[in-house]
Design a protein around this motif. Sequence first.
Motif, PDB file in Angstrom:
ATOM      1  N   GLY A  16       0.914  -1.007   0.046  1.00  0.00           N
ATOM      2  CA  GLY A  16      -0.144  -0.201  -0.059  1.00  0.00           C
ATOM      3  C   GLY A  16       0.988   1.178   0.135  1.00  0.00           C
ATOM      4  N   THR A  17       1.841   1.215   0.742  1.00  0.00           N
ATOM      5  CA  THR A  17       2.695   2.358   0.896  1.00  0.00           C
ATOM      6  C   THR A  17       3.358   2.749  -0.347  1.00  0.00           C
ATOM      7  N   SER A  33      -7.448  -4.023  -3.248  1.00  0.00           N
ATOM      8  CA  SER A  33      -8.559  -4.860  -2.902  1.00  0.00           C
ATOM      9  C   SER A  33      -8.979  -4.779  -1.505  1.00  0.00           C
ATOM     10  N   ASP A  59      -8.871 -14.358   7.110  1.00  0.00           N
ATOM     11  CA  ASP A  59      -9.094 -15.366   5.858  1.00  0.00           C
ATOM     12  C   ASP A  59      -9.225 -14.520   4.668  1.00  0.00           C
ATOM     13  N   ARG A  90      -4.606 -12.707  -5.323  1.00  0.00           N
ATOM     14  CA  ARG A  90      -4.056 -13.443  -4.347  1.00  0.00           C
ATOM     15  C   ARG A  90      -4.123 -14.694  -4.198  1.00  0.00           C
ATOM     16  N   ARG A 130       1.413  -0.060  12.799  1.00  0.00           N
ATOM     17  CA  ARG A 130       0.869   0.653  11.618  1.00  0.00           C
ATOM     18  C   ARG A 130      -0.340   1.580  11.978  1.00  0.00           C
ATOM     19  N   TYR A 140       1.076   5.014   7.867  1.00  0.00           N
ATOM     20  CA  TYR A 140       2.162   5.602   8.714  1.00  0.00           C
ATOM     21  C   TYR A 140       2.638   4.464   9.730  1.00  0.00           C
ATOM     22  N   ARG A 174      -3.158 -14.226   8.939  1.00  0.00           N
ATOM     23  CA  ARG A 174      -2.920 -13.491   7.696  1.00  0.00           C
ATOM     24  C   ARG A 174      -1.527 -13.938   7.144  1.00  0.00           C
TER      25      ARG A 174
HETATM   26  P1  AP5 Z   1       1.700  -1.322   4.342  1.00  0.00           P
HETATM   27  O1  AP5 Z   1       2.219  -0.541   3.222  1.00  0.00           O
HETATM   28  O2  AP5 Z   1       0.584  -0.980   4.949  1.00  0.00           O
HETATM   29  O3  AP5 Z   1       1.687  -2.819   3.983  1.00  0.00           O
HETATM   30  P2  AP5 Z   1       0.906  -3.454   2.922  1.00  0.00           P
HETATM   31  O4  AP5 Z   1       1.739  -4.582   1.981  1.00  0.00           O
HETATM   32  O5  AP5 Z   1      -0.039  -2.857   2.064  1.00  0.00           O
HETATM   33  O6  AP5 Z   1       0.010  -4.438   4.140  1.00  0.00           O
HETATM   34  P3  AP5 Z   1      -1.567  -4.965   4.057  1.00  0.00           P
HETATM   35  O7  AP5 Z   1      -1.635  -5.353   5.632  1.00  0.00           O
HETATM   36  O8  AP5 Z   1      -2.282  -3.625   3.767  1.00  0.00           O
HETATM   37  O9  AP5 Z   1      -1.586  -5.954   3.129  1.00  0.00           O
HETATM   38  P4  AP5 Z   1      -2.562  -6.906   3.359  1.00  0.00           P
HETATM   39  O10 AP5 Z   1      -2.262  -7.689   1.886  1.00  0.00           O
HETATM   40  O11 AP5 Z   1      -2.442  -7.995   4.426  1.00  0.00           O
HETATM   41  O12 AP5 Z   1      -4.014  -6.425   3.541  1.00  0.00           O
HETATM   42  P5  AP5 Z   1      -5.068  -5.885   2.688  1.00  0.00           P
HETATM   43  O13 AP5 Z   1      -5.658  -4.673   3.013  1.00  0.00           O
HETATM   44  O14 AP5 Z   1      -4.919  -6.211   1.300  1.00  0.00           O
HETATM   45  O15 AP5 Z   1       2.790  -1.423   5.199  1.00  0.00           O
HETATM   46  C1  AP5 Z   1       2.761  -1.900   6.593  1.00  0.00           C
HETATM   47  C2  AP5 Z   1       3.413  -0.919   7.690  1.00  0.00           C
HETATM   48  O16 AP5 Z   1       4.969  -1.095   7.398  1.00  0.00           O
HETATM   49  C3  AP5 Z   1       3.256   0.367   7.634  1.00  0.00           C
HETATM   50  O17 AP5 Z   1       3.034   0.870   8.804  1.00  0.00           O
HETATM   51  C4  AP5 Z   1       4.225   1.103   6.656  1.00  0.00           C
HETATM   52  O18 AP5 Z   1       4.389   2.592   7.284  1.00  0.00           O
HETATM   53  C5  AP5 Z   1       5.482   0.219   7.270  1.00  0.00           C
HETATM   54  N1  AP5 Z   1       6.396   0.162   6.121  1.00  0.00           N
HETATM   55  C6  AP5 Z   1       6.063  -0.002   4.728  1.00  0.00           C
HETATM   56  N2  AP5 Z   1       7.323   0.056   4.073  1.00  0.00           N
HETATM   57  C7  AP5 Z   1       8.409  -0.023   5.163  1.00  0.00           C
HETATM   58  C8  AP5 Z   1       9.903  -0.258   4.875  1.00  0.00           C
HETATM   59  N3  AP5 Z   1      10.367  -0.311   3.918  1.00  0.00           N
HETATM   60  N4  AP5 Z   1      10.409  -0.192   6.125  1.00  0.00           N
HETATM   61  C9  AP5 Z   1       9.924  -0.020   7.435  1.00  0.00           C
HETATM   62  N5  AP5 Z   1       8.508   0.001   7.495  1.00  0.00           N
HETATM   63  C10 AP5 Z   1       7.921   0.149   6.109  1.00  0.00           C
HETATM   64  O19 AP5 Z   1      -6.266  -7.045   2.820  1.00  0.00           O
HETATM   65  C11 AP5 Z   1      -7.017  -7.048   4.004  1.00  0.00           C
HETATM   66  C12 AP5 Z   1      -7.833  -8.214   4.055  1.00  0.00           C
HETATM   67  O20 AP5 Z   1      -9.114  -7.868   3.049  1.00  0.00           O
HETATM   68  C13 AP5 Z   1      -7.330  -9.703   3.715  1.00  0.00           C
HETATM   69  O21 AP5 Z   1      -7.031 -10.180   4.947  1.00  0.00           O
HETATM   70  C14 AP5 Z   1      -8.648 -10.388   3.304  1.00  0.00           C
HETATM   71  O22 AP5 Z   1      -9.562 -10.666   4.175  1.00  0.00           O
HETATM   72  C15 AP5 Z   1      -9.250  -9.290   2.316  1.00  0.00           C
HETATM   73  N6  AP5 Z   1      -8.788  -9.139   1.065  1.00  0.00           N
HETATM   74  C16 AP5 Z   1      -8.099  -8.230   0.307  1.00  0.00           C
HETATM   75  N7  AP5 Z   1      -7.753  -8.628  -0.863  1.00  0.00           N
HETATM   76  C17 AP5 Z   1      -8.331  -9.768  -1.121  1.00  0.00           C
HETATM   77  C18 AP5 Z   1      -8.354 -10.585  -2.310  1.00  0.00           C
HETATM   78  N8  AP5 Z   1      -7.511 -10.204  -3.331  1.00  0.00           N
HETATM   79  N9  AP5 Z   1      -8.874 -11.797  -2.266  1.00  0.00           N
HETATM   80  C19 AP5 Z   1      -9.329 -12.230  -1.018  1.00  0.00           C
HETATM   81  N10 AP5 Z   1      -9.500 -11.417   0.029  1.00  0.00           N
HETATM   82  C20 AP5 Z   1      -9.112 -10.382   0.058  1.00  0.00           C
END
Ligand code: AP5
Length: 218
Positions: A16-17, A33, A59, A90, A130, A140, A174
Motif C-alpha cells: 500500500g505504501t 482490494s 481469511d 491473491r 501501523r 504511517y 494472515r
Molecule cells: P503497508 O504499506 O500498509 O503494507 P501492505 O503490504 O499494504 O500491508 P497490508 O496489511 O495492507 O496488506 P494485506 O495484504 O494483508 O491487507 P489488505 O488490506 O490487502 O505497510 C505496513 C506497515 O509497514 C506500515 O506501517 C508502513 O508505514 C510500514 N512500512 C512500509 N514499508 C516499510 C519499510 N520499507 N520499512 C519500514 N516500515 C515500512 O487485505 C485485508 C483483508 O482483505 C485480507 O486479509 C482479506 O480478508 C481481504 N482481501 C483483500 N484482498 C483480497 C483478495 N484479493 N482476495 C481475497 N480477500 C482479500
Amino acid sequence: MADLIVLLGPPGAGKGTQAKVLSQDLGLAHISSGDLFRDHLQRKTELGILAQGYMQRGDLVPDDVTISMIRDRMSNPDCAKGAILDGFPRTVPQAQALDAWLADSKLGAVRKAPYIKVSEKALVERLSGRWSCRAAGHVYHEKFNPPKQSGKCDLDGSELYQREDDKAETVKNRIRVYFEQTTPLIEYYRRKGVLAEIDGEKPIAEVTEELLASVKNK
Ligand code: AP5
C-alpha cells in the motif's frame, strides 16, 4: 493497451505504501482490494457485510465476489491508462480470471509483477505499529514513518486508526493464509517472465527507488 502492474508481497510488506507513490509517479490508478473491502464495510453494503467475517479472521474473501468487485473497479475511466493492483490477485484462480478478463477486454496483460520480499519477523513489527488514515488510507508507522502530528494524517488531517486485523492473533493467520494461498503466484508470474524481486527490508525511500527502476525498465 493498459499498463498493468501487480504488486506482490506478504501482509505488511509495504504494498500500500509503495502503490501510492508508484501510482502518482506513473500516472496510473491505484486499486487496493483491501481498501475496497474496507470501504464496503464502512458503508455496510451487502458485499461489506459478507467480507467482514473473513477479514476479521484474516481469511480471504471468496474468489467470485473478489473478482467481480475488481472487474467493476477496473471498468472505471480512471483505469483506461492502466493500474497498480495492490492485494489482488491473491490466489491462482484470481490471477487466471484477471488474465482472461484482460484478454477478453483487449486491455493486454500484466506487464510487471514486483514481489516485495520481507521476513516474517519484520512483518509483525510493521503491522503492530501501523496507523492508517480514515479518509484515504494513507499509511504511517509509529517508528519507521511517523506522522508529523500524532494521531493526524499529514496529507489530509484526518484521524489515524489501527486496523482491527492488525491484532497479533489475526496477523498470524494472515501470514499463514498468505503462505498457503498467495505464494504460488510468485511462480505463476515468474513463468510468465514478468516477476521482479525487490528487497523490501530497506528503508521506504530505497524500496521506492528499486521499484521505480524495475517498473520503468520495460
Ligand atoms: P503497508 O504499506 O500498509 O503494507 P501492505 O503490504 O499494504 O500491508 P497490508 O496489511 O495492507 O496488506 P494485506 O495484504 O494483508 O491487507 P489488505 O488490506 O490487502 O505497510 C505496513 C506497515 O509497514 C506500515 O506501517 C508502513 O508505514 C510500514 N512500512 C512500509 N514499508 C516499510 C519499510 N520499507 N520499512 C519500514 N516500515 C515500512 O487485505 C485485508 C483483508 O482483505 C485480507 O486479509 C482479506 O480478508 C481481504 N482481501 C483483500 N484482498 C483480497 C483478495 N484479493 N482476495 C481475497 N480477500 C482479500
